[in-house]
Motif scaffolding. Sequence first.
Motif, mmCIF file in Angstrom:
data_model
loop_
_atom_site.group_PDB
_atom_site.id
_atom_site.type_symbol
_atom_site.label_atom_id
_atom_site.label_comp_id
_atom_site.label_asym_id
_atom_site.label_seq_id
_atom_site.Cartn_x
_atom_site.Cartn_y
_atom_site.Cartn_z
ATOM 1 N N UNK A 134 56.106 -1.956 21.568
ATOM 2 C CA UNK A 134 55.773 -3.268 21.175
ATOM 3 C C UNK A 134 56.313 -4.375 22.226
ATOM 4 N N UNK A 135 57.471 -3.698 22.469
ATOM 5 C CA UNK A 135 58.389 -4.677 23.760
ATOM 6 C C UNK A 135 58.954 -3.758 24.510
ATOM 7 N N UNK A 136 58.864 -4.304 25.996
ATOM 8 C CA UNK A 136 59.367 -3.621 26.957
ATOM 9 C C UNK A 136 60.350 -4.235 27.848
ATOM 10 N N UNK A 137 61.565 -3.993 28.161
ATOM 11 C CA UNK A 137 62.622 -4.256 29.129
ATOM 12 C C UNK A 137 62.702 -3.498 30.415
ATOM 13 N N UNK A 138 62.442 -4.071 31.623
ATOM 14 C CA UNK A 138 62.755 -3.150 32.683
ATOM 15 C C UNK A 138 64.233 -3.964 33.156
ATOM 16 N N UNK A 139 65.486 -2.711 33.577
ATOM 17 C CA UNK A 139 66.451 -3.074 33.784
ATOM 18 C C UNK A 139 66.960 -2.298 34.982
ATOM 19 N N UNK A 140 67.928 -2.720 35.988
ATOM 20 C CA UNK A 140 68.190 -2.061 36.993
ATOM 21 C C UNK A 140 69.772 -1.905 37.069
ATOM 22 N N UNK A 141 70.591 -1.117 36.502
ATOM 23 C CA UNK A 141 71.930 -0.856 36.628
ATOM 24 C C UNK A 141 72.296 -0.301 37.802
ATOM 25 N N UNK A 196 67.755 -7.725 34.364
ATOM 26 C CA UNK A 196 66.875 -7.394 33.297
ATOM 27 C C UNK A 196 65.756 -8.107 33.050
ATOM 28 N N UNK A 197 64.647 -7.725 32.847
ATOM 29 C CA UNK A 197 63.274 -8.636 32.528
ATOM 30 C C UNK A 197 62.513 -8.147 31.445
ATOM 31 N N UNK A 198 62.094 -9.110 30.735
ATOM 32 C CA UNK A 198 61.376 -8.795 29.511
ATOM 33 C C UNK A 198 59.941 -8.964 29.755
ATOM 34 N N UNK A 199 58.877 -8.070 29.246
ATOM 35 C CA UNK A 199 57.502 -8.159 29.319
ATOM 36 C C UNK A 199 57.064 -8.643 28.157
ATOM 37 N N UNK A 200 56.153 -9.761 28.290
ATOM 38 C CA UNK A 200 55.640 -10.285 27.209
ATOM 39 C C UNK A 200 56.641 -11.124 26.159
ATOM 40 N N UNK A 201 56.318 -11.103 25.046
ATOM 41 C CA UNK A 201 57.058 -11.641 24.013
ATOM 42 C C UNK A 201 58.198 -10.775 23.470
ATOM 43 N N UNK A 202 59.308 -11.271 23.664
ATOM 44 C CA UNK A 202 60.634 -10.193 22.976
ATOM 45 C C UNK A 202 61.508 -11.193 22.322
ATOM 46 N N UNK A 203 61.615 -10.504 21.095
ATOM 47 C CA UNK A 203 62.455 -11.554 20.086
ATOM 48 C C UNK A 203 63.886 -11.528 20.726
ATOM 49 N N UNK A 204 64.592 -12.994 20.117
ATOM 50 C CA UNK A 204 65.735 -13.466 20.728
ATOM 51 C C UNK A 204 66.710 -12.566 20.298
ATOM 52 N N UNK A 205 66.796 -11.927 18.999
ATOM 53 C CA UNK A 205 67.883 -11.101 18.533
ATOM 54 C C UNK A 205 67.696 -9.800 19.671
ATOM 55 N N UNK A 208 66.315 -11.883 34.288
ATOM 56 C CA UNK A 208 65.362 -12.842 35.265
ATOM 57 C C UNK A 208 64.039 -13.143 34.568
ATOM 58 N N UNK A 209 63.387 -13.931 35.267
ATOM 59 C CA UNK A 209 62.138 -14.427 34.637
ATOM 60 C C UNK A 209 60.881 -13.772 35.408
#
Length: 261
Positions: A106-113, A126-135, A153-154
């Motif tokens: 339902x929500x995807x975050x891409x991150x690159x450590x 890190x980048x949020x795809x589509x709508x991701x809740x503030x929490x 990042x946007x």
Amino acid sequence: MVNKTLGIIGGTGWLGGAIARAVLAKGLVPTANLILSNRSGSHPLAEQGARLVTDNHALVDRSDVVIIAVRPEHFASLNINATGKTVISLMAGISAQTIVAQTSASAVVRAMPNAAVEIGQSFTPWYCFAEVAATTKRFVQSLFECVGTAAEVQQEDFIDYLSALSGTGPAFPALLMTALANQAMAAGIPADIAQLAAKSVVVNSSQLLVGHDAQQMIDALVAYRGVTAAALQVMIHGQFEEQIGEALQEGAAAARRGLQA
């Protein structure tokens, strides 16, 4: 402490394991709320309270947030159903859209450590795809602050570029340190002295940058017109920055080719 259940696929590998240890050390989630997948079902992290499972499907079913910390080429074979879950991908070159299509998350975050997660000094974009809740965003930021610093990042394309910059970890400093040592040895300096000198420049002296602006430091040293200025001028006129730019663009292109593969 956040009352979420965090699952890490690849949670006993070098990257997933480093994050798991940091999460436990910082108390980000209750100890019993950390689940790691492991083929053998045994690992020292279990002695610290993490739960181990051998089945990725079982991990996803029990987790609110799922981190995928496997090599990109292994993603296609995961075959997980993450409906209703948040998936955080640490894989280079796998687009968020591809992750949604394969996992139904339902929500995807891409991150690159990077490799500095091992010492708690990674910078993780890190980048949020589509709508991701503030929490969820706050949780992601807190998660990666367990292993260093982090920033949202946007644009997803920024993750691919930063894969070639911050994602390289110690690779660029290691190349510089090796080049400095090799050139010193070529000038007749004994190997042990050359290596100590190069390490001092790259590892020790660079700590001054923590409290100084890099460009201001360069400008001041060039204006002094001393030995350092002479060396810097050769690098500046030799298009050092342009070569770095070409390297970053090539690395980013490799990440983008992965997105299209």
